[in-house]
Write a protein that holds these residues in place. Sequence first.
Motif, PDB file in Angstrom:
ATOM      1  N   ALA A 120     -21.530 -38.324 -49.219  1.00 24.33           N
ATOM      2  CA  ALA A 120     -21.069 -37.038 -49.741  1.00 24.33           C
ATOM      3  C   ALA A 120     -21.806 -36.840 -51.062  1.00 24.33           C
ATOM      4  O   ALA A 120     -21.991 -37.799 -51.826  1.00 24.33           O
ATOM      5  N   SER A 121     -22.218 -35.601 -51.333  1.00 23.54           N
ATOM      6  CA  SER A 121     -22.982 -35.369 -52.556  1.00 23.54           C
ATOM      7  C   SER A 121     -22.810 -33.946 -53.055  1.00 23.54           C
ATOM      8  O   SER A 121     -22.384 -33.055 -52.317  1.00 23.54           O
ATOM      9  N   LEU A 122     -23.141 -33.767 -54.314  1.00 25.68           N
ATOM     10  CA  LEU A 122     -23.276 -32.448 -54.930  1.00 25.68           C
ATOM     11  C   LEU A 122     -24.279 -32.572 -56.053  1.00 25.68           C
ATOM     12  O   LEU A 122     -24.620 -33.684 -56.467  1.00 25.68           O
ATOM     13  N   ILE A 123     -24.747 -31.442 -56.541  1.00 18.02           N
ATOM     14  CA  ILE A 123     -25.693 -31.422 -57.656  1.00 18.02           C
ATOM     15  C   ILE A 123     -25.037 -30.691 -58.820  1.00 18.02           C
ATOM     16  O   ILE A 123     -24.464 -29.622 -58.640  1.00 18.02           O
ATOM     17  N   TYR A 124     -25.123 -31.309 -60.003  1.00 13.22           N
ATOM     18  CA  TYR A 124     -24.635 -30.628 -61.203  1.00 13.22           C
ATOM     19  C   TYR A 124     -25.809 -30.388 -62.140  1.00 13.22           C
ATOM     20  O   TYR A 124     -26.815 -31.099 -62.106  1.00 13.22           O
ATOM     21  N   THR A 125     -25.677 -29.365 -62.970  1.00 11.82           N
ATOM     22  CA  THR A 125     -26.710 -29.003 -63.932  1.00 11.82           C
ATOM     23  C   THR A 125     -26.197 -29.257 -65.339  1.00 11.82           C
ATOM     24  O   THR A 125     -25.069 -28.915 -65.664  1.00 11.82           O
ATOM     25  N   GLY A 126     -27.036 -29.859 -66.159  1.00 10.05           N
ATOM     26  CA  GLY A 126     -26.660 -30.185 -67.534  1.00 10.05           C
ATOM     27  C   GLY A 126     -26.210 -31.632 -67.610  1.00 10.05           C
ATOM     28  O   GLY A 126     -25.215 -32.011 -67.006  1.00 10.05           O
ATOM     29  N   ILE A 127     -26.948 -32.428 -68.348  1.00 11.80           N
ATOM     30  CA  ILE A 127     -26.697 -33.865 -68.408  1.00 11.80           C
ATOM     31  C   ILE A 127     -25.281 -34.187 -68.887  1.00 11.80           C
ATOM     32  O   ILE A 127     -24.714 -35.208 -68.513  1.00 11.80           O
ATOM     33  N   ASP A 128     -24.696 -33.319 -69.679  1.00 13.83           N
ATOM     34  CA  ASP A 128     -23.355 -33.581 -70.219  1.00 13.83           C
ATOM     35  C   ASP A 128     -22.237 -33.258 -69.237  1.00 13.83           C
ATOM     36  O   ASP A 128     -21.063 -33.392 -69.571  1.00 13.83           O
ATOM     37  N   HIS A 129     -22.559 -32.849 -68.018  1.00 12.18           N
ATOM     38  CA  HIS A 129     -21.538 -32.514 -67.021  1.00 12.18           C
ATOM     39  C   HIS A 129     -21.354 -33.604 -65.959  1.00 12.18           C
ATOM     40  O   HIS A 129     -20.791 -33.354 -64.904  1.00 12.18           O
ATOM     41  N   GLY A 130     -21.839 -34.795 -66.263  1.00 13.42           N
ATOM     42  CA  GLY A 130     -21.763 -35.888 -65.303  1.00 13.42           C
ATOM     43  C   GLY A 130     -20.352 -36.296 -64.927  1.00 13.42           C
ATOM     44  O   GLY A 130     -20.053 -36.527 -63.747  1.00 13.42           O
ATOM     45  N   ILE A 131     -19.475 -36.392 -65.907  1.00 17.71           N
ATOM     46  CA  ILE A 131     -18.098 -36.794 -65.602  1.00 17.71           C
ATOM     47  C   ILE A 131     -17.430 -35.736 -64.735  1.00 17.71           C
ATOM     48  O   ILE A 131     -16.777 -36.053 -63.736  1.00 17.71           O
ATOM     49  N   GLN A 132     -17.619 -34.454 -65.069  1.00 18.88           N
ATOM     50  CA  GLN A 132     -17.047 -33.379 -64.260  1.00 18.88           C
ATOM     51  C   GLN A 132     -17.634 -33.372 -62.856  1.00 18.88           C
ATOM     52  O   GLN A 132     -16.926 -33.147 -61.881  1.00 18.88           O
ATOM     53  N   GLY A 133     -18.938 -33.615 -62.733  1.00 21.04           N
ATOM     54  CA  GLY A 133     -19.581 -33.636 -61.424  1.00 21.04           C
ATOM     55  C   GLY A 133     -19.040 -34.748 -60.545  1.00 21.04           C
ATOM     56  O   GLY A 133     -18.727 -34.540 -59.370  1.00 21.04           O
ATOM     57  N   ASN A 134     -18.912 -35.934 -61.122  1.00 16.77           N
ATOM     58  CA  ASN A 134     -18.350 -37.059 -60.374  1.00 16.77           C
ATOM     59  C   ASN A 134     -16.900 -36.792 -59.993  1.00 16.77           C
ATOM     60  O   ASN A 134     -16.485 -37.040 -58.857  1.00 16.77           O
TER      61      ASN A 134
END
Length: 193
Positions: A120-134
Amino acid sequence: MLEVEKRTIFMSSNYPKRKRAICMSVMTEPKIENRQAQPYMGIRTRVPMQKLDVAIPQGLGEIFAFLGKYGVGPVNAPFVRYHIINMPEMLDIEVGVPVANTLPDEGHIHGGVLPAGRYASLIYTGIDHGIQGNAALLEWGVSQGLVWDRWETKDGDAFGSRLEIFLTNPGEEPDREKWETEVAIRLADTQEG
């Protein structure tokens, strides 16, 4: 014609409204796909979360220098693999660069293989959004009844393959808010239900 990928958020209504608004423009819709095994060269280490911004580029720099010495280029984007996650304490991570075939180990640089399977995957934009993306991917997985390739250890939550894949080359795009990162987590071979 250039298609623009829809970016949205998959958070429950109890997720803070302000954070939902921030995430709405920075994530793609989650998806599930089959992936083939992928050889890579990597460096495995234990690091506190606060030191990731140093450990990741340092490790990748060493790996790219190693590959350059042998005239070997990457076949895909570099990544960080989270073997064991214990947010308040230490993370057991591995930075890696996908290659066509692994090379002999040298010092702390070693060959490995990302396992094949359903991810399962998604792509997030902006290095500071990693926690939200995960968090978004994990929450979406729960809402879909997915079972991760995950187990508990004395050191934290272990994963068969949990990755953040760095899709943007910082040398080509210096603006960290434009960097795209794919979160990908391998599903357990047997799904409940």
